[in-house]
Structures are given as structure tokens and as C-alpha cells.
Write a protein that holds these residues in place. Structure first.
Motif, mmCIF file in Angstrom:
data_model
loop_
_atom_site.group_PDB
_atom_site.id
_atom_site.type_symbol
_atom_site.label_atom_id
_atom_site.label_comp_id
_atom_site.label_asym_id
_atom_site.label_seq_id
_atom_site.Cartn_x
_atom_site.Cartn_y
_atom_site.Cartn_z
ATOM 1 N N ILE A 5 0.845 -1.183 0.000
ATOM 2 C CA ILE A 5 0.000 0.000 0.000
ATOM 3 C C ILE A 5 0.884 1.239 0.000
ATOM 4 N N TYR A 6 0.559 2.142 -0.894
ATOM 5 C CA TYR A 6 1.257 3.428 -1.026
ATOM 6 C C TYR A 6 0.265 4.493 -0.573
ATOM 7 N N ALA A 7 0.618 5.274 0.446
ATOM 8 C CA ALA A 7 -0.263 6.317 0.967
ATOM 9 C C ALA A 7 0.241 7.690 0.555
ATOM 10 N N PHE A 8 -0.629 8.453 -0.108
ATOM 11 C CA PHE A 8 -0.376 9.866 -0.378
ATOM 12 C C PHE A 8 -1.135 10.656 0.691
ATOM 13 N N VAL A 9 -0.412 11.484 1.428
ATOM 14 C CA VAL A 9 -0.998 12.166 2.579
ATOM 15 C C VAL A 9 -0.890 13.672 2.373
ATOM 16 N N GLU A 10 -2.017 14.351 2.373
ATOM 17 C CA GLU A 10 -2.028 15.808 2.248
ATOM 18 C C GLU A 10 -1.705 16.400 3.610
ATOM 19 N N THR A 11 -0.513 17.005 3.709
ATOM 20 C CA THR A 11 -0.016 17.472 5.007
ATOM 21 C C THR A 11 1.162 18.416 4.788
ATOM 22 N N ASP A 12 1.515 19.155 5.833
ATOM 23 C CA ASP A 12 2.736 19.967 5.783
ATOM 24 C C ASP A 12 3.876 19.293 6.541
#
Length: 337
Positions: free
Chosen positions: A257-264
Motif C-alpha cells: 500500500i502506497y499512501a499519499f498524505v495531504e499534510t505539511d
């Protein structure tokens, strides 16, 4: 006799228990992209099924080679089945609305039937491609059948191939449906009705239960089983505003699983959000674009990503940085870069 030129792998696209799909080229033709269905790494317990599927694919590819829009069989050896690369975008991304595409797709099915081949797996939009010039292409002949006789079974399977194409047309271009196509959608063949009521349930029980394998792209069923909890755990951090999970082929064996996380958060901070055993790769991004874009990046399908961005150039600015920072570097490792 000299040995045939060696296949040079560059990118692993997908992997399941029965094969691995790798793109690359022959060492003496670096500019000609090919695809290898790699079979030499199949576990011992899966070899009977993998061998059965491989024999079906080889027989059908031999017959469809030369039909525009179908793969050409290059060779078969101990490593697997080598075929030509199909330069197109899957239907779930291309979403064709032009009548010309569906006319060309029907032409492929007619040409296949003339050679006694039915595909049997065209319900999956990933097995239909739209080429750069808008033409239709068909891939993945693992479940295809070669018919020596043009009897009732052949006619039923051919009908179902066509019906599945019409279902794709209903999904992406419903305004183009003819009256006869609408009647076809309402009338499944008897064997299909029996399969949906009995055989498909057993098939799903085996593939999704015993093998933990999903029908979609051969990438495992973990996102369906665990995705909601993984997303919830990632979203629990106050500096995470959105999450997208994508499947991808691991460099060695299996899928992850590859997670793209919207974050700073930084890449190191993001990696500490969740255990690697649950999420193999995690990439912080400023803004999440559409899931289709992210799935292509996760699976190293960058040729298809270029085609998608050509159709949706507004996504290019969001996507460039994500591609530059992508963490699935299987293609670079295989190419020795």
C-alpha cells in the motif's frame, strides 16, 4: 545458433500469485517497449494455475498476433511470455465518448472471432485501452479461449465479449447506445446468469478469501479490507487533511500500500505516522489531485500519466512535484540507475 537477445526489465507494473507484469526492452532494441508476463518467480503451490493460465494466453496470443489493437506475441521462454507493449490508456481513465472508439473496439472483437478467439475478461475496463490516436486496444489474454469449433459455446462467449463492450459504452458514452445495444444489456446469456448465481461466488470466495486477491488489477485486496482503518489512523493526526491509498508492486514479492498524505509534515515525520508493515510507502503532498493520477504514480505507469495530463493539463502543476518525489522507484532499481 546464437542466444536470443536478453530482455531488460525497467518497471514492475503489477504482481499477483500467478505472474508478474514487467515492462522493458530487448538489449539490442532499447527503443522498442515490450511487456513480459514473468512466470519464473511463481510460488510452487500456484504453479498449476499459473501454468494453465499461461497456456491459455500463449494459444490465444499466437492467433491474435497481427490484429491491430491486440498484442503481438514475441516469444515464450523459461522466464515467461514476452509480448508487444500496448500504447494506450485504460478505459477507466480515458473514459472515451467518441463513437469511433466503440466502432474500432467492435472491429477487434470481429477479427478475434474470425480467428476463433474469445477474450472472456472484458468486463474489466483495465483490459480495454484507448490508444493515442483514439483507437481501441485489448490486453490481458490470460482467460481467453481458443475455439476449434464455432458451436454454441463459442457463440455465447463471443456474445458476452460484445455485451461487456456495450456495458463499457453505457458507462462512458450512454448517449451513443443503440436500441439493439440497450436490449443486449437487458439480456444476459443463460450461462452468464448461472455463473453469476453460482460459480462467481465460489470464485470470489477462493480468490478473495484463500488468496486475499482482488479481481481488479491483481494487486491484492488489502485496501478493501484494511483501507478504511488505515485512512482513519492517518487522518487522526491534526496536520493531515486528506489521504489516498494506492496499490503497487513491491520490489521483491507481493504488493503493498502506497499512501499519499495531504499534510505539511516532512517525509520523515510522515513516515512515522504509521508502521511500514501496514503502509509500505507514504508520501506527503501539498495538495491531493484526483485518485486516478495518484494510482498511476504509485504503480509507475508514467506513460499513461502523460496521456492523462495531456487531456487534463490543469492537473500538471499539482502533479509535477509529486512525480519528482515519488517513492516507488522500482523502475530505477531495475534499470540500474
Amino acid at each position: 545458433m546464437s542466444a536470443p537477445p536478453r530482455f531488460i526489465p525497467t518497471t514492475v507494473h503489477k504482481r499477483d500469485e500467478f505472474s508478474e507484469t514487467v515492462s522493458g526492452h530487448l538489449e539490442d532494441a532499447p527503443d522498442t517497449k515490450l511487456v513480459l508476463r514473468k512466470l519464473d518467480g511463481v510460488p510452487w503451490w500456484a504453479k498449476p494455475i499459473a501454468g494453465f493460465l499461461a497456456r491459455k494466453e500463449i494459444k490465444s496470443l499466437k492467433l491474435v498476433t497481427g490484429i491491430p489493437g491486440t498484442p503481438n506475441l514475441i516469444r515464450v521462454d523459461d522466464s515467461g511470455i514476452l509480448r508487444s507493449w500496448s500504447e494506450g490508456m485504460p478505459l477507466n481513465l480515458a473514459k472515451p465518448t467518441q463513437a469511433a472508439f466503440y466502432h474500432d473496439a467492435k472491429r477487434i472483437l470481429r477479427d478475434m472471432r474470425r480467428r476463433g478467439v474469445t477474450h472472456n475478461d472484458l468486463a474489466k475496463p483495465q483490459n480495454w485501452l484507448m490508444g493515442p490516436d483514439g483507437q481501441a486496444e485489448v490486453i490481458d489474454f490470460q482467460l481467453a479461449s481458443v475455439h476449434r469449433r464455432r458451436g454454441k459455446i463459442f457463440r455465447i462467449m463471443g456474445y458476452e465479449d460484445l455485451r461487456h463492450l456495450v456495458k463499457q459504452k453505457r458507462r462512458y458514452a450512454p448517449d451513443l447506445l443503440t436500441a439493439s445495444e440497450r436490449r443486449m444489456l437487458a439480456r444476459k446469456s443463460l450461462p452468464t446468469r448461472i455463473w453469476m448465481a453460482t460459480g462467481k461466488k465460489a470464485y470470489n470466495a477462493v480468490t478473495r478469501g484463500l488468496f486475499n486477491w482482488s479481481d481488479g488489477e491483481g494487486t491484492g485486496n488489502r485496501i478493501a479490507a484494511e483501507g478504511a482503518q488505515i485512512e482513519a489512523d492517518l487522518m487522526a493526526h491534526p496536520r493531515v487533511t486528506a489521504v489516498h491509498l494506492s496499490p503497487f508492486a513491491l520490489p521483491a514479492k507481493g504488493s503493498g500500500i502506497y499512501a499519499f498524505v495531504e499534510t505539511d509534515l516532512s517525509a520523515v515525520q510522515a513516515r512515522n505516522l504509521i508502521a511500514p508493515a501496514r503502509v509500505a510507502l507514504i508520501q506527503p503532498v501539498t495538495t491531493l489531485p484526483g485518485g486516478d493520477v495518484l494510482d498511476l504514480i504509485a504503480m509507475n505507469r508514467l506513460d499513461e500519466l502523460d496521456q492523462l495530463l495531456a487531456q487534463q493539463p490543469e492537473l500538471e502543476s499539482q502533479t509535477a512535484e509529486i512525480v519528482a518525489q515519488r517513492q516507488n522507484l522500482t523502475d530505477r532499481r531495475l534499470a540500474g540507475l
